[in-house]
Design a protein around this motif. Structure first.
Motif, PDB file in Angstrom:
ATOM      1  N   SER A 216       0.930  -0.976   0.100  1.00 40.44           N
ATOM      2  CA  SER A 216       0.144  -0.085   0.154  1.00 40.44           C
ATOM      3  C   SER A 216       1.136   0.984   0.127  1.00 40.44           C
ATOM      4  N   LYS A 217       0.583   2.398  -0.151  1.00 39.46           N
ATOM      5  CA  LYS A 217       0.721   3.501  -0.541  1.00 39.46           C
ATOM      6  C   LYS A 217       2.300   3.879   1.210  1.00 39.46           C
ATOM      7  N   ALA A 218       0.880   3.405   2.146  1.00 34.04           N
ATOM      8  CA  ALA A 218       1.713   4.265   3.710  1.00 34.04           C
ATOM      9  C   ALA A 218       3.045   2.663   3.956  1.00 34.04           C
ATOM     10  N   GLU A 219       2.497   1.564   3.295  1.00 34.58           N
ATOM     11  CA  GLU A 219       3.636   0.478   3.557  1.00 34.58           C
ATOM     12  C   GLU A 219       4.981   0.268   2.696  1.00 34.58           C
ATOM     13  N   TYR A 220       4.875   1.241   1.762  1.00 32.76           N
ATOM     14  CA  TYR A 220       5.810   1.841   0.666  1.00 32.76           C
ATOM     15  C   TYR A 220       6.676   2.755   1.253  1.00 32.76           C
ATOM     16  N   GLU A 221       5.664   3.789   1.276  1.00 29.29           N
ATOM     17  CA  GLU A 221       6.486   5.375   2.348  1.00 29.29           C
ATOM     18  C   GLU A 221       7.389   4.734   3.591  1.00 29.29           C
ATOM     19  N   LYS A 222       6.347   3.606   4.588  1.00 28.87           N
ATOM     20  CA  LYS A 222       7.590   3.218   5.721  1.00 28.87           C
ATOM     21  C   LYS A 222       9.151   2.107   5.461  1.00 28.87           C
ATOM     22  N   LYS A 223       8.431   1.395   4.105  1.00 28.62           N
ATOM     23  CA  LYS A 223       9.760   0.781   3.827  1.00 28.62           C
ATOM     24  C   LYS A 223      10.717   1.936   2.728  1.00 28.62           C
ATOM     25  N   LYS A 224      10.191   2.614   2.513  1.00 29.91           N
ATOM     26  CA  LYS A 224      10.975   3.271   0.980  1.00 29.91           C
ATOM     27  C   LYS A 224      12.354   4.535   2.526  1.00 29.91           C
ATOM     28  N   PHE A 225      11.939   4.698   3.356  1.00 33.96           N
ATOM     29  CA  PHE A 225      13.168   5.169   5.132  1.00 33.96           C
ATOM     30  C   PHE A 225      13.151   4.435   5.626  1.00 33.96           C
ATOM     31  N   ASP A 226      13.086   2.950   5.635  1.00 30.47           N
ATOM     32  CA  ASP A 226      13.397   2.036   6.879  1.00 30.47           C
ATOM     33  C   ASP A 226      14.900   1.897   6.455  1.00 30.47           C
ATOM     34  N   LYS A 227      15.684   2.200   7.345  1.00 33.52           N
ATOM     35  CA  LYS A 227      17.160   1.691   7.200  1.00 33.52           C
ATOM     36  C   LYS A 227      17.316  -0.051   7.683  1.00 33.52           C
ATOM     37  N   ALA A 228      18.436   0.059   6.326  1.00 36.00           N
ATOM     38  CA  ALA A 228      18.159  -1.967   6.745  1.00 36.00           C
ATOM     39  C   ALA A 228      19.106  -2.472   7.727  1.00 36.00           C
ATOM     40  N   ILE A 229      18.858  -3.859   7.842  1.00 35.11           N
ATOM     41  CA  ILE A 229      19.487  -3.750   9.705  1.00 35.11           C
ATOM     42  C   ILE A 229      20.472  -4.556   9.730  1.00 35.11           C
ATOM     43  N   GLY A 230      21.396  -4.113   9.862  1.00 31.70           N
ATOM     44  CA  GLY A 230      23.133  -4.971  10.097  1.00 31.70           C
ATOM     45  C   GLY A 230      22.385  -6.122  10.979  1.00 31.70           C
ATOM     46  N   TYR A 231      23.351  -6.739  11.738  1.00 33.36           N
ATOM     47  CA  TYR A 231      23.864  -7.713  12.452  1.00 33.36           C
ATOM     48  C   TYR A 231      25.078  -8.336  12.646  1.00 33.36           C
ATOM     49  N   SER A 232      25.166  -8.982  13.549  1.00 37.05           N
ATOM     50  CA  SER A 232      26.821  -9.410  14.324  1.00 37.05           C
ATOM     51  C   SER A 232      27.126 -10.662  13.541  1.00 37.05           C
ATOM     52  N   PHE A 233      28.262 -10.439  13.210  1.00 36.26           N
ATOM     53  CA  PHE A 233      29.032 -10.945  11.954  1.00 36.26           C
ATOM     54  C   PHE A 233      29.013 -12.811  12.968  1.00 36.26           C
ATOM     55  N   ALA A 234      30.224 -11.859  14.275  1.00 34.59           N
ATOM     56  CA  ALA A 234      30.966 -12.908  14.803  1.00 34.59           C
ATOM     57  C   ALA A 234      29.667 -13.711  15.693  1.00 34.59           C
ATOM     58  N   ILE A 235      28.533 -13.341  16.070  1.00 26.96           N
ATOM     59  CA  ILE A 235      27.620 -14.258  16.786  1.00 26.96           C
ATOM     60  C   ILE A 235      26.818 -15.178  15.691  1.00 26.96           C
ATOM     61  N   VAL A 236      26.053 -14.661  14.960  1.00 24.07           N
ATOM     62  CA  VAL A 236      25.991 -14.795  13.444  1.00 24.07           C
ATOM     63  C   VAL A 236      26.608 -16.213  12.868  1.00 24.07           C
ATOM     64  N   GLY A 237      27.766 -15.976  13.159  1.00 23.38           N
ATOM     65  CA  GLY A 237      28.738 -17.240  12.635  1.00 23.38           C
ATOM     66  C   GLY A 237      28.450 -18.415  13.302  1.00 23.38           C
ATOM     67  N   ILE A 238      28.439 -17.765  14.929  1.00 20.55           N
ATOM     68  CA  ILE A 238      28.184 -19.003  16.051  1.00 20.55           C
ATOM     69  C   ILE A 238      27.215 -19.664  15.745  1.00 20.55           C
ATOM     70  N   ASN A 239      25.832 -19.164  15.463  1.00 23.07           N
ATOM     71  CA  ASN A 239      24.657 -19.620  14.837  1.00 23.07           C
ATOM     72  C   ASN A 239      24.693 -20.388  13.843  1.00 23.07           C
ATOM     73  N   ILE A 240      25.546 -19.995  12.312  1.00 22.78           N
ATOM     74  CA  ILE A 240      24.874 -20.678  11.564  1.00 22.78           C
ATOM     75  C   ILE A 240      26.079 -21.909  11.927  1.00 22.78           C
ATOM     76  N   THR A 241      27.158 -21.845  12.283  1.00 28.20           N
ATOM     77  CA  THR A 241      27.952 -23.120  12.951  1.00 28.20           C
ATOM     78  C   THR A 241      27.049 -23.750  13.433  1.00 28.20           C
ATOM     79  N   ASP A 242      26.511 -23.959  14.475  1.00 27.44           N
ATOM     80  CA  ASP A 242      25.090 -24.364  14.605  1.00 27.44           C
ATOM     81  C   ASP A 242      24.515 -24.854  14.366  1.00 27.44           C
ATOM     82  N   LEU A 243      24.068 -24.811  12.941  1.00 29.40           N
ATOM     83  CA  LEU A 243      23.010 -24.548  11.697  1.00 29.40           C
ATOM     84  C   LEU A 243      23.137 -25.599  11.163  1.00 29.40           C
TER      85      LEU A 243
END
Length: 331
Positions: A216-243
């Motif tokens: 919708s127009k409202a969803e697009y406007e929100k997504k347009k200005f949303d900041k992309a989300i990062g993550y903790s590289f090492a912690i995710v690496g340990i988590n993917i090791t578990d996977l």
């Protein structure tokens, strides 16, 4: 009780019927089940998994235990199988070669689980010089132009650890988490550094035309200005090791390893798979575009199911030509 009785009857009926069918087919073809599998199925996961199932499902204890022998005893085991099945090795030379390759993969997979489990159970010890050396190598590979000022430092957060001392973050996966992160950073350095950079400075992702048609127009406007989300590289690496560990122990990685390892899969194959999973998860995270880090478990679970689905294909090889494996071959 009635349902249980019917299930028991069906089990024994199917078991007896299957054995009768196998007997009839052997008489008609002049070949046992192992011969038919080796001669009619191409090398790889399809063949090895059928051989494994056939041996485990055999009524002979000698055949059942053949999948658990020591690698040094495989040749003797094949001789025993040929003798038990009354197969002339001189008339069937290729059969012995095919069985040997399959058994090496089957036994190797079991040994790999034991090796990975041993690393997972070994805790990180800051008093152990080798452990400390590996941890410092991880920093040098990921941040070659930024010297570490102290062993206990807030700088560790720059590569995705939670606090001043990374040793506390390895509790879940022990040394296995560190081994995998170091392998990724050392053998696929360019990709590892890029993934780290993206995790710290995530880029805005453009909304595609397909997505735009569903917003919708409202969803697009929100997504347009949303900041992309990062993550903790090492912690995710340990988590993917578990996977990766769960995929290995559950047997799901048999498809991949039996297709990429012509003989016994090794720890290097497991670490190459980890590199691939890290790379793919990073792309998957960007495509999912989560609202915040609290969605990590949802994204991880969705990614896990996607990999499981891929591994159901007996032709699947997750990373047959992954950069880390190519670097190793060129040594």
């Amino acid at each position: 009780f009635a349902r249980m009785f019917v299930q028991v009857c069906l089990y024994f009926y199917c078991k007896c019927l299957w054995r009768c069918l196998k007997f009839v087919v052997r008489k008609l073809t002049g070949q046992c089940e192992l011969q038919r599998i080796c001669y009619n199925t191409k090398p790889g996961a399809a063949r090895t998994m059928k051989i494994e199932a056939s041996l485990k499902g055999s009524k002979s204890k000698r055949l059942q235990t053949s999948v658990n022998v020591h690698p040094d005893a495989i040749e003797k085991t094949i001789d025993d199988i040929m003798e038990l099945k009354r197969i002339n090795p001189d008339m069937n030379p290729q059969l012995g070669v095919s069985l040997q390759a399959c058994l090496l993969q089957i036994v190797g997979y079991r040994n790999l689980i034991a090796e990975v489990e041993k690393l997972r159970r070994e805790p990180y010890d800051s008093e152990n010089p080798q452990h400390e050396e590996m941890l410092l190598k991880l920093w040098k590979c990921l941040k070659p132009n930024s010297p570490l000022k102290a062993r206990i430092s807030k700088q560790w957060c720059e590569i995705g650890f939670q606090g001043d001392d990374p040793k506390t973050d390895f509790r879940g996966m022990g040394l296995l988490g560190l081994y995998n992160l170091v392998y990724f950073a050392e053998w696929d350095t360019e990709i590892a550094q890029q993934v780290l950079s993206d995790s710290l400075h995530p880029k805005y992702r453009e909304v595609t035309k397909k997505e735009l048609s569903h917003l919708s127009k409202a969803e697009y406007e929100k997504k347009k200005f949303d900041k992309a989300i990062g993550y903790s590289f090492a912690i995710v690496g340990i988590n993917i090791t578990d996977l990766a560990y769960n995929l290995l122990v559950s047997g799901a990685l048999k498809t991949h390893f039996y297709n990429v390892a012509p003989e016994a899969p090794t720890l290097t194959h497991f670490q190459q798979t980890f590199c691939y999973l890290m790379h793919e998860f990073h792309k998957f995270w960007i495509d999912e575009d989560p609202l915040d880090i609290m969605e990590f478990n949802r994204v991880r679970e969705k990614f896990y199911k996607r990999i499981l689905k891929q591994l159901q294909n007996p032709e699947m090889a997750l990373c047959p030509h992954f950069a880390a494996s190519e670097s190793l071959i060129n040594m």
